[in-house]
Design an enzyme around this catalytic site. Sequence first.
Site, PDB file in Angstrom:
ATOM      1  N   ASP B 537       9.709  15.293 -14.462  1.00  0.00           N
ATOM      2  CA  ASP B 537      10.830  15.521 -13.898  1.00  0.00           C
ATOM      3  C   ASP B 537      10.324  16.316 -12.630  1.00  0.00           C
ATOM      4  OD1 ASP B 537      13.896  15.895 -13.892  1.00  0.00           O
ATOM      5  OD2 ASP B 537      13.404  17.940 -13.320  1.00  0.00           O
ATOM      6  N   GLU B 539      11.718  18.519  -8.952  1.00  0.00           N
ATOM      7  CA  GLU B 539      12.761  19.182  -8.276  1.00  0.00           C
ATOM      8  C   GLU B 539      12.664  18.928  -6.904  1.00  0.00           C
ATOM      9  OE1 GLU B 539      15.383  20.726  -9.624  1.00  0.00           O
ATOM     10  OE2 GLU B 539      14.501  20.287 -11.675  1.00  0.00           O
ATOM     11  N   HIS B 681      16.946  22.903 -14.829  1.00  0.00           N
ATOM     12  CA  HIS B 681      16.780  22.885 -13.510  1.00  0.00           C
ATOM     13  C   HIS B 681      15.505  23.514 -12.935  1.00  0.00           C
ATOM     14  CE1 HIS B 681      20.373  20.697 -12.645  1.00  0.00           C
ATOM     15  NE2 HIS B 681      21.154  21.714 -13.137  1.00  0.00           N
ATOM     16  N   ASP B 686      13.168  20.961 -17.478  1.00  0.00           N
ATOM     17  CA  ASP B 686      13.975  19.699 -17.693  1.00  0.00           C
ATOM     18  C   ASP B 686      13.161  18.338 -18.263  1.00  0.00           C
ATOM     19  OD1 ASP B 686      16.250  20.696 -16.402  1.00  0.00           O
ATOM     20  OD2 ASP B 686      16.170  19.975 -14.757  1.00  0.00           O
TER      21      ASP B 686
END
Lengths: 140, 727
Positions: B537, B539, B681, B686
């Site tokens: 994942d 960000e 998040h 995540d």
Amino acid sequence: MECGAAEYNRRGLGVMSKERVVIVEDEPHIVLSLEFLLRREGYEVASAADGEEGLALVKRLRPDVVLLDIMMPKRNGYQLCQAIKSDPDLTSIPIIMLSAKGQEVEILKGLELGAAAYVTKPFGNAEVLEAIRAALEPRA
Amino acid sequence: MRPWNLERKLVLAVLALFLVPTLVAGTILAWLYRRGVFEDPSALLLTSVVGFAVLTAYLSVTAHGLGRALVRRLQEIQRGTELMATVHPDHRLAVHRGDEVDALAEEINRMADRVREARGGLETQVEHATRALTDERAKLSAILAELDEGVVVATLDGLVTLANPVAQELLGAPTGSLLSRSLFDFVDREKVAHFLDRLRAGQSTAERFSLQPASGAVLHAGMTPFLGGDGRITGFILALRDVSRPARREEDQRRVLTETLEALRGPLSSVRSLSESLLGDPSFAPGNGSRPLLEAIHAEAVRLSGLVASVGVPSLMGLAHAPWHFEQITVSDLIVVSLRRLARDETDRDAVRVEALTPEPRLRAEVSALSAAFAHLLGHLLALRTPAGGVWVRSSRRRGQVMQIEAGADGQATLARLEELLDVSVTVGPAGRLSVREIVRRHAGEAWAVAEADRVAFRFTLPLEETRESSRTGDGSPPSGARFVGAGTVSGFGDGEAGPDWRRDFYDFSFFDQMERSLLPADRARALDELTFVVLDTETTGLHPEAGDRVLSIAGVRVRDGVIRRSEVFDALVNPGRPIPAGSIRFHGITDAMVAEAPLIDVVLPAFLRFAEGAVLVGHEVWFDLRCLEPDVVRLGLPSLTGTRAVLDSLLLSQAVHASTPDHDLDAVAARLGVRIQARHSALGDALATAEVFVRLLELLGKRQIRTLGQALDAARAARTRRMLPS
């Protein structure tokens, strides 16, 4: 498209009974621009510069619609809205909130307190006239 | 057996008691008989009385002497034993005659000797252990003293057993005064207790939150439990970092931006409205030489309005947001903390009914302040309720990612009285006092009171901690007849905007096609349960990599043999080389300051690819992550992410497994499959949640006879096709 009392007037609905709008707003130039606009559109307009004065004016004139700023001295727009909506004699008067506070939480609060519409500044004339027209529609 | 043991002495004594008086009495009776005393009845009577009295006195004195002798010895032993066992371990019992009682005393003396020896050994061991512990503690203290972070070790009831100088400074404690004191003298007890409860309940292995001690600092706290010998949590370690400066700076910037925008809106409205009105005035009809100038003023006013509206929308959804250093919490948990603050009995606490949403969304809240505000209001609602009435807290999700919370009671009060309660200042931990309204305002929310005939309530609107896959599933339509107009709000509320559809804008399936083309038949035939997966994942600074949004954080976790390898984790912050938009910070909490020292993507991406080498990539809506990473892959000349390996999207696999279910965002899938998401998040949080989801999906795929990589890809493609068809 701009439409408002002028249109009703042309339809012969409002010549004899001009719809009354009370503006409660502490910024004089906004009051000036709204008064100019609304008078041109055929509304009868009165204004107050703070919440206390606004409530007195609404009680005295029983207008057809109130344009209400939120950030004002003495009694803010939310409080004035609460006061109008909790007064059985005034509760049916539609309130349009005019505000520089444009976040969703603020808008939802205004609507939860009973406002018919919430117009964020900076607004165009068409938006204000449309909001007033829609607020008056069920009564017309 | 001893020659004169106690038993023989007792037998002889009893015999003596019988024989001596018998012989004496018999001799006296024989002498009296010879003297003819028995012929005189009065003399006989007198003799009998005197004899009986003498006999009784004799028996009494002798029996008493015997008893005393025995009991005294036992009392002596009891007193001596007590001394040995308590204040005088070296005391020993005296041994006199060598009978059974003395044997008992001897045995007690021997036992005391053994106890003394054992105690001596134990003391030596304790001394050794204490010395070793002191050495370790000194080493640990030396290490802690060098740390830039504050570290506090405390017991469950908050007693500080270890703290480094930085912690003392951060908590505002005088040097050396933190040890053996309660941590709760410096920080909010209820907040710490809440996160400690989460650790004890096994809801997470570490908690992150902020603390605001009386010193006025804003501290980021990481809490980790430690276990006792029985496996239970016996205390916790707090790692503290001062984030006052970035936190305050962000708050200041936010406040200045908001105030400036609000101040601009009024004058702009006037200019725009007045210029528009004048343009409609006959004196400025076309042909008038001033009209072009007026048109220019109006055009500029409209342009500025658009600019103010777009700057004033800090996120895609036009939401305000709470400061990034606030922690995430559900309304239910918030109410639990609030009720704990109430100094009331259990009955009253039980009277509060919490109606929560399922699954429950989270707010970003400063728990100390917001729970103190709710505790204050709930306390008054409990006092206002009628004897048969109830108190409730109910939350609903309103459109545009706003949570509305109502705390109400069956009871009566005037609106003015209720509004006054919102202006009351409440104590917010050791940090000071704030009014309820101010607390709510700091959370970018609004609060007001409602007074009806037989019920009273306080209502709050607070921005939700938004999810990337945010849905528009709220119950919440605005009150009937109400509408939203104006430059700043129309775009945020229009139907069809900012809902799930926005995902389609960047959902790039070309990666999928490219990946499938590059896969060999042998790869497709490989069984899923023999593959290694890396669940990833990222960000990012925003949702539009083509418009310059960059990766801020990459995390990956390996999954092998159907097991998440939590020790095989990749987790890195990335310096994006550009400022992080304020609007995105509230999604991921990553600020410019946090990535200032982080490596560039040029370093992190190759390292991640080495970590993921040979593994199938998995992600939830992984195509977004790939799309963000791919430009850097190309720029750095690295092997294509999709040209060299298989990629699976857990969202599409979820659709393959549960085709008839509409919601497949990570929160919905996790809730459906019983996965509890921690640290939502954050890239690692995540990734771990997606890994949990993926492992469960693998099991469900197996039950549907989907066992090879090729079959899984086919199922995902079928789901993708269904997704693209108009519904």
